[in-house]
Scaffold this active site. Sequence first.
Site, PDB file in Angstrom:
ATOM      1  N   GLU A   1       8.911   8.355 -17.389  1.00  0.00           N
ATOM      2  CA  GLU A   1       7.573   8.830 -17.740  1.00  0.00           C
ATOM      3  C   GLU A   1       7.138   8.249 -19.544  1.00  0.00           C
ATOM      4  O   GLU A   1       5.565   7.117 -19.257  1.00  0.00           O
ATOM      5  CB  GLU A   1       7.268   9.981 -17.439  1.00  0.00           C
ATOM      6  CG  GLU A   1       7.317  10.689 -16.226  1.00  0.00           C
ATOM      7  CD  GLU A   1       7.329  12.355 -15.945  1.00  0.00           C
ATOM      8  OE1 GLU A   1       6.641  12.295 -15.135  1.00  0.00           O
ATOM      9  OE2 GLU A   1       8.332  12.848 -16.590  1.00  0.00           O
TER      10      GLU A   1
ATOM     11  N   LYS B   1      15.254  21.789 -11.943  1.00  0.00           N
ATOM     12  CA  LYS B   1      15.035  20.491 -12.441  1.00  0.00           C
ATOM     13  C   LYS B   1      15.226  19.445 -12.890  1.00  0.00           C
ATOM     14  O   LYS B   1      16.123  19.910 -13.747  1.00  0.00           O
ATOM     15  CB  LYS B   1      13.429  20.511 -13.262  1.00  0.00           C
ATOM     16  CG  LYS B   1      12.384  21.202 -12.173  1.00  0.00           C
ATOM     17  CD  LYS B   1      11.773  20.732 -11.130  1.00  0.00           C
ATOM     18  CE  LYS B   1      11.122  19.113 -11.495  1.00  0.00           C
ATOM     19  NZ  LYS B   1       9.690  19.937 -12.408  1.00  0.00           N
TER      20      LYS B   1
ATOM     21  N   SER C   1      13.521  21.081 -17.462  1.00  0.00           N
ATOM     22  CA  SER C   1      12.644  22.219 -17.162  1.00  0.00           C
ATOM     23  C   SER C   1      12.907  23.488 -17.857  1.00  0.00           C
ATOM     24  O   SER C   1      13.615  23.492 -18.556  1.00  0.00           O
ATOM     25  CB  SER C   1      11.832  22.350 -16.373  1.00  0.00           C
ATOM     26  OG  SER C   1      11.077  23.460 -16.077  1.00  0.00           O
TER      27      SER C   1
ATOM     28  N   HIS D   1       0.886  -0.882   0.216  1.00  0.00           N
ATOM     29  CA  HIS D   1      -0.217   0.006   0.509  1.00  0.00           C
ATOM     30  C   HIS D   1       1.077   0.953   0.062  1.00  0.00           C
ATOM     31  O   HIS D   1       0.786   2.393   0.550  1.00  0.00           O
ATOM     32  CB  HIS D   1      -1.072   0.473   1.256  1.00  0.00           C
ATOM     33  CG  HIS D   1      -1.392  -1.942   1.409  1.00  0.00           C
ATOM     34  ND1 HIS D   1      -3.167  -1.456   0.440  1.00  0.00           N
ATOM     35  CD2 HIS D   1      -1.582  -2.467   1.928  1.00  0.00           C
ATOM     36  CE1 HIS D   1      -3.330  -2.868   1.028  1.00  0.00           C
ATOM     37  NE2 HIS D   1      -2.175  -3.100   2.065  1.00  0.00           N
TER      38      HIS D   1
END
Length: 467
Positions: A296, A289, A283, A162
């Site tokens: 992704e 960043k 970024s 979880h």
Amino acid sequence: MAKKDEVKSQLRDRFKKGVDKAAEKYVASISFDWRLYKHDIAGSIAHAQMLAKQELISKKDAELIVSGLTSIREEIEQGKFEFKPELEDIHMNIESRLFEKIGDVAGKLHTARSRNDQIALDMRLFVKEAVSETVSQLKGFQLALLDVAEANKTAIMPGYTHLQQAQPLLFAHHLLAYFEMLQRDVMRFQDCLKRTDVLPLGSGALAGVAYNVDRNFIAQKLGFSDLSANSLDAVSDRDFVIEYEAAAAMTMMHLSRLEEEIVLWSSAEFGFVELDDAYATSSSIMPQKKNPCVVELARGKTGRVYGNLLSLLTVMKGLPLAYNRDIQEDKEGLFDTVDTLISTLEVLTGLIKTLKINTTQMVSTISGSYILATDLADYLAKKGLPFRQAHSIVGKLVQYAISKDKGFQELSLDEYRNFSPFFADDVYGITVETSVEARDIIGGTAPKQVVAALTRARKLVGKRNEG
Ligand code: ARG
């Protein structure tokens, strides 16, 4: 020499007029099925040689056809071939060019053959090739996982259920979980190969061909281990494409779970790993960043691979026997799935190989946590308490420790004994190390077991055929 586009006009002799321009564009598949040129030509060469062997065409004609086809393949590979949408598909483009090159003899190639068994053959050759490329990419990725696991053999991390800290794990054990998933994927692709490795040629349009062909000869030339047993099934079956796409969907699902973990792990909050600069993106506004866009996108591309599977299942649903043009819709999805899966594996292999692993951060997220609560319950159970009672005692102990803002190691023996007289000095001997060591059973996270699992995994990758 035959005139340009002669095959095409010959095929329309029963019509009074030419095909509508928009309709012609609509049915054309050459913009994507050109990718089957190698397979189509290999199939045609084997077919022509068989026709000559069976004396259905002369040896001389077969030689002309074979050399014509060989030079067409060269033209395509040198970028000199002009693919024409008005010639519909890869079969007609090649056949028409063969007419230009060798004249009317070209017309003998299609003896005892239909485009229906021809395309079924091309697709099977393509999937066979795709399987072997996919399996070798998968194995490369598995090896990269094993290298990272071996290089961090003793590192301990929090294991989660979880997404809450659950029990300590060896990091290598965590990576080996992915190895197992991918091993099942390898077996699925190899299994799909068995049903793909069947020659459909000889099925003709649907009923089989009315010539004395030698199907075994062609199977042997093209490296097929079996012949299709029913001509209707052979021209309308695309199970092998669906199976490849299903195995690919499962693989992408597995990879997406690892990708999700890498995204999480590379966040400041986790800090377990850092992407190599070569696999990170910047970024356009926030200079600090370091974005995991590659990972992704790999996670995102899982969607299109699922989509391609669902799309073909839907195309095939409810189709009457035998061939229907709907089946032409099998190609773009398959090509996209193969390209997506292989490029994803390629990029992820490099990414994993260069990933910086912060093992210190992994252990430090555990310190002061209650991740050893199960070990405390096991401690009491091993002293004779029923596990359920032990669970309840440790539950109360955790509540108490939280209220005192203390970790287990900071509690005094008196505090422990307030909860159970079974607690003694040796309770302080419970650590993350003893926790993993205790799980010394086949499949468990004990260092000894993980070393054995690594050895077993290396052997599995080395094997050529599984399952
Ligand atoms: N381009 C077709 C396909 O991909 C080849 C078979 C065409 N057969 C036919 N009878 N029109 O399925």
